[in-house]
Design a protein around this motif. Structure first.
Motif, PDB file in Angstrom:
ATOM      1  N   GLY A 122       0.795  -1.222   0.000  1.00  0.00           N
ATOM      2  CA  GLY A 122       0.000   0.000   0.000  1.00  0.00           C
ATOM      3  C   GLY A 122       0.825   1.269   0.000  1.00  0.00           C
ATOM      4  O   GLY A 122       2.003   1.291  -0.372  1.00  0.00           O
ATOM      5  N   LEU A 123       0.191   2.334   0.454  1.00  0.00           N
ATOM      6  CA  LEU A 123       0.795   3.663   0.429  1.00  0.00           C
ATOM      7  C   LEU A 123       2.078   3.731   1.248  1.00  0.00           C
ATOM      8  O   LEU A 123       3.099   4.251   0.779  1.00  0.00           O
ATOM      9  N   LEU A 124       2.054   3.193   2.461  1.00  0.00           N
ATOM     10  CA  LEU A 124       3.253   3.243   3.302  1.00  0.00           C
ATOM     11  C   LEU A 124       4.397   2.437   2.695  1.00  0.00           C
ATOM     12  O   LEU A 124       5.559   2.822   2.799  1.00  0.00           O
ATOM     13  N   GLY A 125       4.064   1.342   2.049  1.00  0.00           N
ATOM     14  CA  GLY A 125       5.093   0.552   1.370  1.00  0.00           C
ATOM     15  C   GLY A 125       5.706   1.318   0.212  1.00  0.00           C
ATOM     16  O   GLY A 125       6.915   1.273  -0.004  1.00  0.00           O
ATOM     17  N   GLU A 126       4.871   2.037  -0.538  1.00  0.00           N
ATOM     18  CA  GLU A 126       5.371   2.844  -1.649  1.00  0.00           C
ATOM     19  C   GLU A 126       6.275   3.962  -1.142  1.00  0.00           C
ATOM     20  O   GLU A 126       7.352   4.203  -1.680  1.00  0.00           O
ATOM     21  N   ILE A 127       5.826   4.665  -0.105  1.00  0.00           N
ATOM     22  CA  ILE A 127       6.634   5.751   0.457  1.00  0.00           C
ATOM     23  C   ILE A 127       7.915   5.201   1.063  1.00  0.00           C
ATOM     24  O   ILE A 127       8.998   5.749   0.857  1.00  0.00           O
ATOM     25  N   GLY A 128       7.822   4.099   1.795  1.00  0.00           N
ATOM     26  CA  GLY A 128       9.010   3.475   2.380  1.00  0.00           C
ATOM     27  C   GLY A 128      10.011   3.055   1.324  1.00  0.00           C
ATOM     28  O   GLY A 128      11.223   3.244   1.482  1.00  0.00           O
ATOM     29  N   GLN A 165      17.091  15.386  -0.658  1.00  0.00           N
ATOM     30  CA  GLN A 165      16.659  15.658  -2.033  1.00  0.00           C
ATOM     31  C   GLN A 165      16.336  14.354  -2.766  1.00  0.00           C
ATOM     32  O   GLN A 165      15.337  14.269  -3.489  1.00  0.00           O
ATOM     33  N   ALA A 166      17.170  13.330  -2.574  1.00  0.00           N
ATOM     34  CA  ALA A 166      16.941  12.053  -3.251  1.00  0.00           C
ATOM     35  C   ALA A 166      15.648  11.398  -2.781  1.00  0.00           C
ATOM     36  O   ALA A 166      14.896  10.839  -3.578  1.00  0.00           O
ATOM     37  N   ILE A 167      15.368  11.483  -1.471  1.00  0.00           N
ATOM     38  CA  ILE A 167      14.114  10.936  -0.941  1.00  0.00           C
ATOM     39  C   ILE A 167      12.931  11.690  -1.542  1.00  0.00           C
ATOM     40  O   ILE A 167      11.975  11.092  -2.032  1.00  0.00           O
ATOM     41  N   TRP A 168      13.003  13.005  -1.518  1.00  0.00           N
ATOM     42  CA  TRP A 168      11.932  13.843  -2.065  1.00  0.00           C
ATOM     43  C   TRP A 168      11.660  13.476  -3.522  1.00  0.00           C
ATOM     44  O   TRP A 168      10.526  13.255  -3.919  1.00  0.00           O
ATOM     45  N   GLN A 169      12.723  13.423  -4.302  1.00  0.00           N
ATOM     46  CA  GLN A 169      12.559  13.142  -5.727  1.00  0.00           C
ATOM     47  C   GLN A 169      12.013  11.741  -5.966  1.00  0.00           C
ATOM     48  O   GLN A 169      11.133  11.551  -6.802  1.00  0.00           O
ATOM     49  N   THR A 170      12.529  10.763  -5.247  1.00  0.00           N
ATOM     50  CA  THR A 170      12.089   9.389  -5.462  1.00  0.00           C
ATOM     51  C   THR A 170      10.635   9.208  -5.045  1.00  0.00           C
ATOM     52  O   THR A 170       9.843   8.616  -5.776  1.00  0.00           O
ATOM     53  N   PHE A 180       8.250  11.497  -4.758  1.00  0.00           N
ATOM     54  CA  PHE A 180       7.288  12.258  -5.555  1.00  0.00           C
ATOM     55  C   PHE A 180       7.344  11.963  -7.048  1.00  0.00           C
ATOM     56  O   PHE A 180       6.412  12.290  -7.771  1.00  0.00           O
ATOM     57  N   MET A 181       8.409  11.335  -7.508  1.00  0.00           N
ATOM     58  CA  MET A 181       8.453  10.969  -8.927  1.00  0.00           C
ATOM     59  C   MET A 181       8.003   9.534  -9.149  1.00  0.00           C
ATOM     60  O   MET A 181       7.767   9.138 -10.298  1.00  0.00           O
ATOM     61  N   VAL A 182       7.913   8.746  -8.099  1.00  0.00           N
ATOM     62  CA  VAL A 182       7.486   7.356  -8.242  1.00  0.00           C
ATOM     63  C   VAL A 182       6.145   7.129  -7.535  1.00  0.00           C
ATOM     64  O   VAL A 182       5.195   6.626  -8.138  1.00  0.00           O
ATOM     65  N   THR A 183       6.048   7.513  -6.282  1.00  0.00           N
ATOM     66  CA  THR A 183       4.848   7.238  -5.498  1.00  0.00           C
ATOM     67  C   THR A 183       3.645   8.056  -5.958  1.00  0.00           C
ATOM     68  O   THR A 183       2.557   7.517  -6.148  1.00  0.00           O
ATOM     69  N   VAL A 184       3.827   9.356  -6.170  1.00  0.00           N
ATOM     70  CA  VAL A 184       2.703  10.201  -6.567  1.00  0.00           C
ATOM     71  C   VAL A 184       2.121   9.741  -7.921  1.00  0.00           C
ATOM     72  O   VAL A 184       0.904   9.602  -8.026  1.00  0.00           O
ATOM     73  N   PRO A 185       2.944   9.482  -8.940  1.00  0.00           N
ATOM     74  CA  PRO A 185       2.362   8.962 -10.180  1.00  0.00           C
ATOM     75  C   PRO A 185       1.610   7.635  -9.971  1.00  0.00           C
ATOM     76  O   PRO A 185       0.575   7.399 -10.587  1.00  0.00           O
ATOM     77  N   ASN A 186       2.127   6.786  -9.088  1.00  0.00           N
ATOM     78  CA  ASN A 186       1.412   5.536  -8.784  1.00  0.00           C
ATOM     79  C   ASN A 186       0.055   5.824  -8.136  1.00  0.00           C
ATOM     80  O   ASN A 186      -0.938   5.171  -8.441  1.00  0.00           O
ATOM     81  N   LEU A 187       0.027   6.800  -7.241  1.00  0.00           N
ATOM     82  CA  LEU A 187      -1.229   7.173  -6.588  1.00  0.00           C
ATOM     83  C   LEU A 187      -2.232   7.718  -7.590  1.00  0.00           C
ATOM     84  O   LEU A 187      -3.435   7.473  -7.488  1.00  0.00           O
ATOM     85  N   LEU A 188      -1.721   8.469  -8.563  1.00  0.00           N
ATOM     86  CA  LEU A 188      -2.598   9.075  -9.571  1.00  0.00           C
ATOM     87  C   LEU A 188      -2.944   8.112 -10.694  1.00  0.00           C
ATOM     88  O   LEU A 188      -3.748   8.427 -11.562  1.00  0.00           O
ATOM     89  N   GLY A 189      -2.305   6.940 -10.689  1.00  0.00           N
ATOM     90  CA  GLY A 189      -2.566   5.955 -11.719  1.00  0.00           C
ATOM     91  C   GLY A 189      -1.927   6.293 -13.054  1.00  0.00           C
ATOM     92  O   GLY A 189      -2.390   5.856 -14.093  1.00  0.00           O
ATOM     93  N   VAL A 190      -0.866   7.078 -13.003  1.00  0.00           N
ATOM     94  CA  VAL A 190      -0.175   7.505 -14.236  1.00  0.00           C
ATOM     95  C   VAL A 190       0.816   6.455 -14.678  1.00  0.00           C
ATOM     96  O   VAL A 190       1.510   5.883 -13.932  1.00  0.00           O
TER      97      VAL A 190
END
Length: 96
Positions: A12-18, A79-84, A86-96
């Motif tokens: 889920g979400l926590l796994g994606e963020i982790g 910066q690497a955490i932020w980028q990873t 928001f560039m991976v998890t957020v698109p997954n959340l949006l279904g992109v």
């Protein structure tokens, strides 16, 4: 079928963020190489002769200890955490 929150992963979400956090931190493994590259570029820009990788390594360790090789790792990790995330998890959340 559109990808949604439940389809991200079994964690889920926590796994994606982790995963984003771990991936971002793991991307900092080469910080000593980047630190030496910055010293090398500074010397060359100042018109000084470049040293070997080993010479830079030894000079940094002698003057600053091993922690000197990790100069800037904290902001780089953030910066690497932020980028990873928001560039991976957020698109997954949006279904992109």
């Amino acid at each position: 079928e559109e990808q949604g929150y439940q389809d991200m992963s079994e964690f889920g979400l926590l796994g994606e963020i982790g995963s984003g956090i771990v991936g971002g931190l793991a991307s900092c493994w080469n910080t000593p190489v980047e630190t030496i590259r910055v010293y090398l570029q500074a010397d060359v820009s100042a018109g000084k002769p470049a040293k070997t990788f080993r010479q830079y390594w030894n000079d940094i360790v002698e003057e600053q200890g091993y922690q000197g090789l990790y100069c800037g790792v904290t902001p780089r990790g953030i910066q690497a955490i932020w980028q990873t995330v928001f560039m991976v998890t957020v698109p997954n959340l949006l279904g992109v």
